[in-house]
Write a protein that holds these residues in place. Structure first.
Motif, PDB file in Angstrom:
ATOM      1  N   ARG A  12       9.756 -25.896 -14.235  1.00 19.27           N
ATOM      2  CA  ARG A  12      10.395 -25.848 -15.555  1.00 19.27           C
ATOM      3  C   ARG A  12      11.516 -24.812 -15.579  1.00 19.27           C
ATOM      4  O   ARG A  12      12.615 -25.070 -16.076  1.00 19.27           O
ATOM      5  N   ILE A  13      11.248 -23.645 -15.001  1.00 19.75           N
ATOM      6  CA  ILE A  13      12.246 -22.577 -14.969  1.00 19.75           C
ATOM      7  C   ILE A  13      13.440 -22.983 -14.113  1.00 19.75           C
ATOM      8  O   ILE A  13      14.590 -22.782 -14.504  1.00 19.75           O
ATOM      9  N   LEU A  24      16.190 -15.103 -18.492  1.00 20.59           N
ATOM     10  CA  LEU A  24      16.300 -14.367 -17.226  1.00 20.59           C
ATOM     11  C   LEU A  24      15.530 -15.137 -16.154  1.00 20.59           C
ATOM     12  O   LEU A  24      14.453 -14.746 -15.720  1.00 20.59           O
ATOM     13  N   TYR A  25      16.108 -16.248 -15.721  1.00 16.32           N
ATOM     14  CA  TYR A  25      15.394 -17.199 -14.889  1.00 16.32           C
ATOM     15  C   TYR A  25      15.079 -16.675 -13.486  1.00 16.32           C
ATOM     16  O   TYR A  25      14.003 -16.955 -12.959  1.00 16.32           O
ATOM     17  N   LYS A  26      15.991 -15.937 -12.881  1.00 19.59           N
ATOM     18  CA  LYS A  26      15.718 -15.393 -11.544  1.00 19.59           C
ATOM     19  C   LYS A  26      14.554 -14.402 -11.602  1.00 19.59           C
ATOM     20  O   LYS A  26      13.678 -14.415 -10.735  1.00 19.59           O
ATOM     21  N   LYS A  27      14.554 -13.553 -12.613  1.00 17.49           N
ATOM     22  CA  LYS A  27      13.442 -12.611 -12.783  1.00 17.49           C
ATOM     23  C   LYS A  27      12.136 -13.365 -13.015  1.00 17.49           C
ATOM     24  O   LYS A  27      11.082 -12.976 -12.513  1.00 17.49           O
ATOM     25  N   ALA A  28      12.215 -14.429 -13.788  1.00 12.03           N
ATOM     26  CA  ALA A  28      11.029 -15.246 -14.069  1.00 12.03           C
ATOM     27  C   ALA A  28      10.470 -15.834 -12.777  1.00 12.03           C
ATOM     28  O   ALA A  28       9.252 -15.779 -12.545  1.00 12.03           O
ATOM     29  N   PRO A  77      21.220 -22.679 -14.481  1.00 17.49           N
ATOM     30  CA  PRO A  77      22.515 -23.365 -14.410  1.00 17.49           C
ATOM     31  C   PRO A  77      22.753 -23.913 -13.008  1.00 17.49           C
ATOM     32  O   PRO A  77      22.414 -23.271 -12.010  1.00 17.49           O
ATOM     33  N   LYS A  78      23.289 -25.094 -12.978  1.00 16.62           N
ATOM     34  CA  LYS A  78      23.575 -25.737 -11.696  1.00 16.62           C
ATOM     35  C   LYS A  78      24.887 -25.183 -11.150  1.00 16.62           C
ATOM     36  O   LYS A  78      25.848 -25.008 -11.887  1.00 16.62           O
ATOM     37  N   LYS A  79      24.893 -24.917  -9.858  1.00 19.16           N
ATOM     38  CA  LYS A  79      26.102 -24.409  -9.212  1.00 19.16           C
ATOM     39  C   LYS A  79      27.042 -25.579  -8.961  1.00 19.16           C
ATOM     40  O   LYS A  79      26.628 -26.657  -8.535  1.00 19.16           O
ATOM     41  N   ALA A  80      28.308 -25.347  -9.212  1.00 19.26           N
ATOM     42  CA  ALA A  80      29.312 -26.391  -8.984  1.00 19.26           C
ATOM     43  C   ALA A  80      29.514 -26.555  -7.475  1.00 19.26           C
ATOM     44  O   ALA A  80      29.573 -25.586  -6.727  1.00 19.26           O
TER      45      ALA A  80
END
Length: 168
Positions: free
Chosen positions: A154-155, A124-128, A160-163
């Motif tokens: 690091r987070i 849950l990277y955005k929450k992190a 994920p990278k946006k296209a």
């Protein structure tokens, strides 16, 4: 006299850990023979079980025993949370962090940072990243900034990278 001797063994254990485990363990055992409920000695014992022996269940028992003796033993909080995270006890870790954040005098920066790590473990990277922001808001000590920035980087690397959209 007893407290002085107890503290001497605590200092010996702190000095020996983590490089001289035999000396650290011996000093912890001596300290616990003077006071079997000493939170610092129990915390060090828990750290040996969690960090060195990777016996997270035993470490959790030791940490909860110490916290039952003194819930305001703030030095235990980050180590207990680490053991919960390493053991993948995410719900328990989240409950404990939420509780600890309500305890007056607890290290909010450390706790929000641990919550960010919890969310990172769960993907849950955005929450992190939001918890890293909160940690920064509660930070009044420049020594924590490096760790927070490293975690943030690091987070972000894990997100994920946006296209990119192609131009027509």
């Amino acid at each position: 006299m007893g407290t002085h001797i107890l503290n001497n063994y605590i200092f010996k254990a702190l000095d020996a850990y983590p490089y001289e485990l035999e000396k650290a363990t011996q000093a912890i055992n001596y300290a616990l023979s003077y006071n079997e409920k000493d939170t610092m000695a129990l915390c060090l014992k828990g750290r040996i079980y969690a960090e060195t022996l990777k016996d997270y269940d035993t470490a959790k028992i030791i940490y909860t025993e110490a916290l039952a003796e003194n819930i305001n033993a703030f030095h235990i909080y980050p180590h207990y949370i680490n053991a919960l995270l390493w053991n993948e006890d995410y719900e328990e870790a989240e409950r404990f962090i939420d509780f600890a954040l309500k305890v007056k005098g607890s290290d909010k920066v450390e706790l929000y940072h641990k919550k960010a790590v919890l969310f990172e473990h769960q993907g849950l990277y955005k929450k992190a990243l939001n918890k890293i922001k909160l940690a920064k808001r509660f930070n009044y000590d420049s020594s924590n900034i490096y760790d927070l920035k490293e975690s943030e980087s690091r987070i972000k690397d894990k997100m994920p990278k946006k296209a990119k959209k192609k131009k027509k």
